[in-house]
Design an enzyme around this catalytic site. Structure first.
Site, PDB file in Angstrom:
ATOM      1  N   HIS A   1      -9.608   1.325   4.568  1.00  0.00           N
ATOM      2  CA  HIS A   1      -8.125   1.170   5.113  1.00  0.00           C
ATOM      3  C   HIS A   1      -8.171   2.122   6.516  1.00  0.00           C
ATOM      4  CE1 HIS A   1      -4.362   2.902   5.790  1.00  0.00           C
ATOM      5  NE2 HIS A   1      -4.130   1.482   5.585  1.00  0.00           N
TER       6      HIS A   1
ATOM      7  N   GLU B   1      -5.589  -5.401  10.301  1.00  0.00           N
ATOM      8  CA  GLU B   1      -4.197  -3.702  10.413  1.00  0.00           C
ATOM      9  C   GLU B   1      -4.676  -3.299  12.243  1.00  0.00           C
ATOM     10  OE1 GLU B   1      -2.547  -2.525   6.825  1.00  0.00           O
ATOM     11  OE2 GLU B   1      -4.330  -1.802   6.817  1.00  0.00           O
TER      12      GLU B   1
ATOM     13  N   ASN C   1       0.934  -1.304   0.308  1.00  0.00           N
ATOM     14  CA  ASN C   1      -0.032   0.147  -0.175  1.00  0.00           C
ATOM     15  C   ASN C   1       1.018   1.401  -0.143  1.00  0.00           C
ATOM     16  OD1 ASN C   1      -2.373   1.871   0.876  1.00  0.00           O
ATOM     17  ND2 ASN C   1      -2.172   1.066   2.974  1.00  0.00           N
TER      18      ASN C   1
ATOM     19  N   GLU D   1      -6.544   4.369   7.363  1.00  0.00           N
ATOM     20  CA  GLU D   1      -6.485   6.021   7.364  1.00  0.00           C
ATOM     21  C   GLU D   1      -7.570   6.936   6.285  1.00  0.00           C
ATOM     22  OE1 GLU D   1      -2.966   5.362   5.592  1.00  0.00           O
ATOM     23  OE2 GLU D   1      -2.568   4.514   7.402  1.00  0.00           O
TER      24      GLU D   1
ATOM     25  N   SER E   1       3.059  -2.170  10.160  1.00  0.00           N
ATOM     26  CA  SER E   1       4.922  -2.290  10.520  1.00  0.00           C
ATOM     27  C   SER E   1       5.500  -3.804  10.385  1.00  0.00           C
ATOM     28  CB  SER E   1       4.965  -1.951  12.368  1.00  0.00           C
ATOM     29  OG  SER E   1       4.481  -0.948  12.605  1.00  0.00           O
TER      30      SER E   1
ATOM     31  N   LYS F   1       0.402   4.385  -0.109  1.00  0.00           N
ATOM     32  CA  LYS F   1      -0.267   5.587   0.411  1.00  0.00           C
ATOM     33  C   LYS F   1       0.102   7.252  -0.322  1.00  0.00           C
ATOM     34  CE  LYS F   1       0.409   3.236   4.628  1.00  0.00           C
ATOM     35  NZ  LYS F   1      -0.103   3.349   5.989  1.00  0.00           N
TER      36      LYS F   1
ATOM     37  N   GLY G   1       4.818   1.399   4.626  1.00  0.00           N
ATOM     38  CA  GLY G   1       5.888   1.441   4.695  1.00  0.00           C
ATOM     39  C   GLY G   1       7.065   0.849   3.676  1.00  0.00           C
TER      40      GLY G   1
ATOM     41  N   GLY H   1       2.418   2.243  11.010  1.00  0.00           N
ATOM     42  CA  GLY H   1       3.320   3.035  10.575  1.00  0.00           C
ATOM     43  C   GLY H   1       4.378   4.072  11.719  1.00  0.00           C
TER      44      GLY H   1
HETATM   45  P1  PGA Z   1       2.954   0.335   7.769  1.00  0.00           P
HETATM   46  O1  PGA Z   1       0.949   0.369   6.671  1.00  0.00           O
HETATM   47  O2  PGA Z   1       3.225  -1.203   7.315  1.00  0.00           O
HETATM   48  O3  PGA Z   1       2.996   1.216   7.573  1.00  0.00           O
HETATM   49  O4  PGA Z   1       2.408   0.072   8.726  1.00  0.00           O
HETATM   50  C1  PGA Z   1       0.654  -0.573   6.730  1.00  0.00           C
HETATM   51  C2  PGA Z   1      -1.338  -0.435   5.817  1.00  0.00           C
HETATM   52  O5  PGA Z   1      -1.553   0.934   6.621  1.00  0.00           O
HETATM   53  O6  PGA Z   1      -1.350  -0.800   5.424  1.00  0.00           O
END
Ligand code: PGA
Length: 263
Positions: free
Chosen positions: A103, A175, A11, A105, A221, A13, A243, A181
């Protein structure tokens, strides 16, 4: 566990420009050479404005056909006066086969409700896309002991009314919001526990066969150095990577951790 092919998806983002998106896509595609066919499914979810660029980069790269392209969001309607939104047909038209739905976010930064997410999932599936339905509890909800209740509510509300024949195009991504993140991952045991409970919810909603077949990715993460342990859990079928998906080398390490599980 054995018959579910692990699925590792990036992803991206709101990151990157056209040049970096094309480069990342090419490097990911090329890096899949040498991985046994069918050992792992791989997807990337770039920003809308880079989808065509990434589609072109993938079609020109060895291994590009092994990367599933998806959007990060979709609207509930097929067309019309919905300024700023993008439909399932538009995503398909630029080469997408999948889309992220709900998601964290979108839920917690943009403010999407369970109802809107449920409508988006139905629109994506009706429009011929596969979907990755994202669920997970906030830190506050976890501390209050509400993890399982929140996951159950999010899964049930999204899957209610989805036609049975479309369910095979749904992947769930668990998640936990506090792990996204932040550099903090759920422990493999805690993640496994949440995944097993989510699978039990799918069983209650859609039956044992569908629950056995449904892939449930972990996200939050995931890095090259913790992916193997997470993906070794019986109910964790790969991951949704934020990330760490922006660096081809690290993402490919995580993809290999997925492939290793099915070996
Ligand atoms: P992250 O994000 O690996 O940066 O924690 C995962 C996601 O939001 O899908």
């Amino acid at each position: 566990m054995a018959d579910r092919v692990p699925y590792v998806a990036g992803n991206w983002k709101m990151n990157g420009d056209r040049a970096s998106a094309a480069k990342l896509a090419r490097e990911v595609a090329q890096g899949l050479a040498g991985l046994a066919e069918g050992s792992v499914e791989v997807g990337v979810f770039p920003p809308f404005v880079h989808l065509q660029t990434v589609a072109a980069a993938l079609s020109g790269a060895a291994g590009g056909t092994r990367v599933r392209l998806g959007g990060q969001d979709v609207y509930t309607q097929a067309s019309g006066a919905f300024t700023g939104e993008v439909s399932a047909a538009m995503l398909r038209d630029v080469g997408c086969v999948s889309v992220l739905i709900g998601h964290s976010e979108r839920r917690h930064v943009i403010g999407e409700s369970d109802e809107l997410i449920a409508a988006k999932l139905k629109a994506a599936l009706a429009g011929g896309l596969s979907a990755v339905l994202c669920v997970g509890e906030t830190l506050e909800e976890r501390r209050a002991g509400r993890t399982d209740e929140v996951n159950e509510r999010q899964v049930r509300s999204a899957l209610a009314g989805v036609p049975a024949e479309s369910l095979e195009r749904v992947t769930i991504a668990y998640e936990p919001v506090w792990a996204i993140g932040t550099g903090v991952t759920a422990s493999p045991a805690d993640a496994q526990d949440a995944h097993a409970k989510i699978r039990a919810v799918v069983r209650a909603v859609a039956g044992a066969e569908r629950a056995r077949a449904m892939r449930i990715q972990y996200g939050g993460s995931v890095k090259a150095d913790n992916a193997r342990e997470l993906f070794a859990q019986p109910d964790i079928d790969g991951g949704l990577i934020g990330g760490a998906s922006l660096k081809a080398g690290e993402f490919l390490e995580i993809v290999r951790a997925g492939a290793a599980r099915s070996a």
